[in-house]
Write a protein that holds these residues in place. Structure first.
Motif, short mmCIF file in Angstrom:
data_model
loop_
_atom_site.label_atom_id
_atom_site.label_comp_id
_atom_site.label_asym_id
_atom_site.label_seq_id
_atom_site.Cartn_x
_atom_site.Cartn_y
_atom_site.Cartn_z
N PRO A 175 0.82 -1.23 0.00
CA PRO A 175 0.00 0.00 0.00
C PRO A 175 0.84 1.27 0.00
N LEU A 176 1.97 1.27 0.70
CA LEU A 176 2.86 2.42 0.67
C LEU A 176 3.36 2.66 -0.75
N LEU A 177 3.75 1.60 -1.42
CA LEU A 177 4.21 1.71 -2.80
C LEU A 177 3.11 2.25 -3.70
N ALA A 178 1.89 1.73 -3.52
CA ALA A 178 0.76 2.18 -4.34
C ALA A 178 0.50 3.67 -4.13
N VAL A 223 5.85 12.29 0.64
CA VAL A 223 6.67 11.41 1.45
C VAL A 223 5.79 10.36 2.10
N ALA A 224 6.28 9.12 2.14
CA ALA A 224 5.59 8.03 2.83
C ALA A 224 6.61 7.25 3.65
N ILE A 225 6.29 7.04 4.92
CA ILE A 225 7.20 6.39 5.86
C ILE A 225 6.50 5.18 6.47
N GLU A 226 7.07 4.01 6.33
CA GLU A 226 6.50 2.82 6.96
C GLU A 226 6.88 2.80 8.44
N HIS A 227 6.00 2.22 9.26
CA HIS A 227 6.24 2.24 10.71
C HIS A 227 5.42 1.16 11.40
N ASP A 228 5.59 1.07 12.71
CA ASP A 228 4.83 0.14 13.53
C ASP A 228 3.37 0.62 13.63
N ASP A 229 2.48 -0.28 13.99
CA ASP A 229 1.06 0.08 14.01
C ASP A 229 0.70 1.07 15.10
N GLU A 230 1.60 1.30 16.05
CA GLU A 230 1.32 2.24 17.13
C GLU A 230 2.03 3.58 16.96
N PHE A 272 4.56 20.68 5.77
CA PHE A 272 3.77 19.65 5.10
C PHE A 272 2.28 19.92 5.20
N THR A 273 1.57 19.38 4.24
CA THR A 273 0.11 19.39 4.25
C THR A 273 -0.37 17.97 3.95
N ASP A 274 -1.68 17.75 4.06
CA ASP A 274 -2.27 16.44 3.77
C ASP A 274 -1.61 15.32 4.57
N ILE A 275 -1.32 15.59 5.84
CA ILE A 275 -0.67 14.59 6.69
C ILE A 275 -1.71 13.56 7.12
N SER A 276 -1.41 12.30 6.87
CA SER A 276 -2.37 11.24 7.16
C SER A 276 -1.62 9.92 7.32
N TYR A 277 -2.36 8.87 7.59
CA TYR A 277 -1.72 7.55 7.61
C TYR A 277 -2.56 6.58 6.78
N GLY A 278 -1.90 5.52 6.33
CA GLY A 278 -2.57 4.48 5.56
C GLY A 278 -2.44 3.15 6.26
N VAL A 279 -3.26 2.20 5.84
CA VAL A 279 -3.28 0.89 6.48
C VAL A 279 -2.74 -0.17 5.53
N ASP A 280 -2.29 -1.27 6.12
CA ASP A 280 -1.80 -2.39 5.31
C ASP A 280 -2.95 -3.33 4.96
N HIS A 281 -2.60 -4.49 4.42
CA HIS A 281 -3.62 -5.44 3.96
C HIS A 281 -4.42 -6.04 5.11
N TRP A 282 -3.97 -5.84 6.33
CA TRP A 282 -4.72 -6.30 7.50
C TRP A 282 -5.57 -5.18 8.10
N THR A 333 -4.24 -2.46 9.38
CA THR A 333 -3.46 -1.91 10.48
C THR A 333 -2.71 -0.66 10.03
N PRO A 334 -2.70 0.42 10.83
CA PRO A 334 -1.91 1.60 10.46
C PRO A 334 -0.45 1.21 10.20
N ARG A 335 0.03 1.46 8.99
CA ARG A 335 1.34 0.94 8.61
C ARG A 335 2.27 1.97 8.00
N TYR A 336 1.73 3.07 7.48
CA TYR A 336 2.61 4.08 6.90
C TYR A 336 1.93 5.44 7.01
N THR A 337 2.77 6.47 7.14
CA THR A 337 2.28 7.84 7.24
C THR A 337 2.74 8.63 6.03
#
Length: 287
Positions: free
Chosen positions: A100-103, A244-251, A266-276, A278-282
């Motif tokens: 998802p980070l790559l996408a 910018v996208a940074i992978e990280h722990d779910d917490e 920065f603007t549009d600061i958010s996080y994305g989830v993985d295939h489970w 779970t919050p996985r990248y910001t």
């Protein structure tokens, strides 16, 4: 005496891996069998009787997997963004979590002609190569500090170039160096990073704790040492509107979003989830 079919062998392997604590025992057994048989999982001949050599090899691989050696180390390959990556001891194994980070990153590049992308903490070079594969018009720079991981990255970069993909520019260097890629300041369209983010002292499952390089996993007493450097690099390197996208722990999503907000860049600061889910990248965009 009835000959043992591959299906029966897989059932046996599944039980062995279940007892060993592997979280995807059937999938792992099938991947190992496909590796031995030289086919895809879908092509496995479950009713066929494996030869003695193939059977012995498969059982040996299952035994190693039961010792929690990553299945990718046993097959020698992982896949990210449709690109096959060679992996083995000494390099972090690319994970499905990163898709998802790559996408997201590729979406940022949509409509950008001849984009410039940077992959920090590249490891096997999986992310960098996936970007170059998807966007042959791009220029992609990747950086890695660990010499063993860098040797795997060089191998993968060379192989993909031989296959016709746009070559990735691979660099040996430290992401925490404030002068890293200074010549690219203000020009980068996309910065991606899967940095070490585990808090020092946390005990991980054996696949990571015992087999993968700690330098790719542990990020200091709060897990954020390298992530802070990635955020600082994003401020400096990204052009206006760059992502910018940074992978990280779910917490860690909230604290990383706070780090990005504190920069005021920065603007549009958010996080994305993985295939489970779970919050996985910001993610963020440069103002």
């Amino acid at each position: 005496m009835t000959a043992t079919t591959l299906g029966a062998v897989l059932t046996e392997a599944e039980k062995t891996l279940t007892d060993a604590g592997a979280w995807l025992p059937r999938e792992d057994a099938e991947q190992l069998a496909a590796h031995v048989m030289g086919c895809t999982v879908a092509q496995l001949p479950l009713d066929a009787v494996p030869g003695a050599e193939d059977l012995a090899r498969l059982r040996d691989l299952v035994a190693q997997r039961a010792d929690r050696v990553p299945v990718e180390y046993l097959t020698g390959r992982a896949v990210l963004g449709g690109v096959e990556i060679a992996v083995g001891p000494g390099v972090f194994v690319p994970r499905k979590h990163t898709e998802p980070l790559l996408a997201w990153g590729l979406d940022v590049l949509h409509g950008v002609s001849r984009p410039l992308a940077v992959d920090l903490c590249t490891g096997s070079a999986a992310i960098a190569l996936a970007v170059a594969h998807a966007r042959p018009d791009s220029t992609v720079h990747a950086i890695e500090l660990d010499p063993v991981a860098l040797s795997w990255a060089r191998r993968n970069v060379a192989r993909q170039a031989e296959l016709g993909d746009t070559p990735v520019a691979l660099h040996a260097g430290d992401v925490t160096d404030p002068a890293m890629f200074a010549e690219l300041d203000g020009t980068v369209d996309l910065l991606l990073a899967n940095p070490p983010f585990v808090v020092d002292g946390v005990v991980l499952p054996p696949e990571w704790q015992e087999h993968q390089p700690w330098s790719a996993l542990f990020g200091g007493q709060d897990g954020l040492v390298v992530i802070r450097a990635v955020v600082a690099a994003a401020v400096r390197l990204l052009r206006r509107g760059g992502g910018v996208a940074i992978e990280h722990d779910d917490e860690q999503a909230e604290v990383i979003m706070s780090l990005l907000r504190e920069q005021g860049a920065f603007t549009d600061i958010s996080y994305g989830v993985d295939h489970w889910g779970t919050p996985r990248y910001t993610t963020a965009r440069r103002k």
